[in-house]
Design an enzyme around this catalytic site. Sequence first.
Site, mmCIF file in Angstrom:
data_model
loop_
_atom_site.group_PDB
_atom_site.id
_atom_site.type_symbol
_atom_site.label_atom_id
_atom_site.label_comp_id
_atom_site.label_asym_id
_atom_site.label_seq_id
_atom_site.Cartn_x
_atom_site.Cartn_y
_atom_site.Cartn_z
ATOM 1 N N ARG A 23 0.863 -1.187 0.000
ATOM 2 C CA ARG A 23 0.000 0.000 0.000
ATOM 3 C C ARG A 23 0.897 1.233 0.000
ATOM 4 O O ARG A 23 1.952 1.234 0.629
ATOM 5 C CB ARG A 23 -0.885 0.021 1.245
ATOM 6 C CG ARG A 23 -1.883 -1.090 1.318
ATOM 7 C CD ARG A 23 -2.618 -1.084 2.670
ATOM 8 N NE ARG A 23 -3.504 -2.218 2.765
ATOM 9 C CZ ARG A 23 -3.148 -3.423 3.215
ATOM 10 N NH1 ARG A 23 -1.921 -3.636 3.649
ATOM 11 N NH2 ARG A 23 -4.024 -4.412 3.265
ATOM 12 N N LYS A 50 -2.594 -1.429 9.553
ATOM 13 C CA LYS A 50 -4.041 -1.188 9.545
ATOM 14 C C LYS A 50 -4.854 -2.221 10.311
ATOM 15 O O LYS A 50 -5.919 -1.910 10.802
ATOM 16 C CB LYS A 50 -4.556 -1.022 8.112
ATOM 17 C CG LYS A 50 -4.601 -2.279 7.295
ATOM 18 C CD LYS A 50 -5.116 -1.990 5.896
ATOM 19 C CE LYS A 50 -6.519 -2.501 5.740
ATOM 20 N NZ LYS A 50 -7.134 -2.219 4.474
ATOM 21 N N HIS A 118 -3.172 2.455 -5.903
ATOM 22 C CA HIS A 118 -3.712 1.182 -5.414
ATOM 23 C C HIS A 118 -3.885 0.175 -6.557
ATOM 24 O O HIS A 118 -3.824 -1.030 -6.334
ATOM 25 C CB HIS A 118 -5.034 1.406 -4.677
ATOM 26 C CG HIS A 118 -5.368 0.306 -3.735
ATOM 27 N ND1 HIS A 118 -4.731 0.143 -2.515
ATOM 28 C CD2 HIS A 118 -6.245 -0.719 -3.829
ATOM 29 C CE1 HIS A 118 -5.218 -0.926 -1.910
ATOM 30 N NE2 HIS A 118 -6.130 -1.470 -2.677
ATOM 31 N N HIS A 144 -1.705 -9.271 3.638
ATOM 32 C CA HIS A 144 -3.005 -9.711 4.140
ATOM 33 C C HIS A 144 -2.807 -10.809 5.177
ATOM 34 O O HIS A 144 -1.865 -11.584 5.104
ATOM 35 C CB HIS A 144 -3.866 -10.260 3.002
ATOM 36 C CG HIS A 144 -4.308 -9.225 2.038
ATOM 37 N ND1 HIS A 144 -4.801 -9.532 0.804
ATOM 38 C CD2 HIS A 144 -4.353 -7.867 2.124
ATOM 39 C CE1 HIS A 144 -5.124 -8.418 0.171
ATOM 40 N NE2 HIS A 144 -4.855 -7.397 0.946
ATOM 41 N N TYR A 153 -4.605 -21.304 12.736
ATOM 42 C CA TYR A 153 -3.683 -22.420 12.849
ATOM 43 C C TYR A 153 -2.403 -22.298 12.036
ATOM 44 O O TYR A 153 -1.422 -22.955 12.340
ATOM 45 C CB TYR A 153 -4.394 -23.732 12.484
ATOM 46 C CG TYR A 153 -5.489 -24.055 13.458
ATOM 47 C CD1 TYR A 153 -5.194 -24.592 14.704
ATOM 48 C CD2 TYR A 153 -6.815 -23.797 13.154
ATOM 49 C CE1 TYR A 153 -6.189 -24.868 15.616
ATOM 50 C CE2 TYR A 153 -7.830 -24.071 14.054
ATOM 51 C CZ TYR A 153 -7.506 -24.603 15.285
ATOM 52 O OH TYR A 153 -8.495 -24.879 16.191
#
Length: 182
Positions: A23, A50, A118, A144, A153
Site C-alpha cells: 500500500r 491497519k 492502489h 493480508h 492455525y
Amino acid sequence: NALPEMRERQQLIMKFLILTGCRSTEIRTAKWEWFDLMDQTWTIPASDYKTGKSVRRALPDAVVKMMKSHKETSLSKHVVTLSRYKGPEDDRPPLQPNVALFSAQIISKTGMKPWSLHDLRRTVATRLSELGAPPHVVEKLLGHHMAGVMARYNLHDYIDDQRHWLAVWQNHLEKLVGHPLV
C-alpha cells in the site's frame, strides 16, 4: 519510462510499489527501523499496521539495493520525508494526497489511461498469480492476514516463498522494460 524524470523520492516510492505491491501508505510512512536489509525483509509493527497486527514481508533484490543506496544519504528516521525536509524537527512522511498525485504525473507524461497507486497493488497480485504464485503467498506478499482456519492455525509467513516470487516478479518486470530496475 516516466520514472527517470521524477524526483528521487518519487522514484523510490513508485519503484517500491511496483516491486512489492504494498500500500502507498506503507512505504510513505515507513521508518528505517522496520527494515532488515541484510535479511531482505521489512516488518511493519502492529502499532503502524491497519489491522493492528504486525506483518513481515520479503523484499526483492532491486528494492534492497535501492533502499541501501537511499539510506546512505538519509538523515531521517522515515524512509521518505517531506519534499522540503529541513532536519530532525521536520522528520515526518509526505501527505497521502501528495503521494497520490505521482500516478497523475506519470499519466500526464505518458498519455496512459487513468489509474491509481492502489491499482499497482491489484496488478502485482494479478500478474503474480498469472506467473504461477500460489494464492496464499500472494496474500502474504500483499500483507493480508489469512482468513478462517488458516488465520488461527497457520501463522507461517512464507518468507522464503515470498522471496522466490518477488524474484520472479522482478525478473518479469526487467524483461518487460529491457533493463535492470536499479
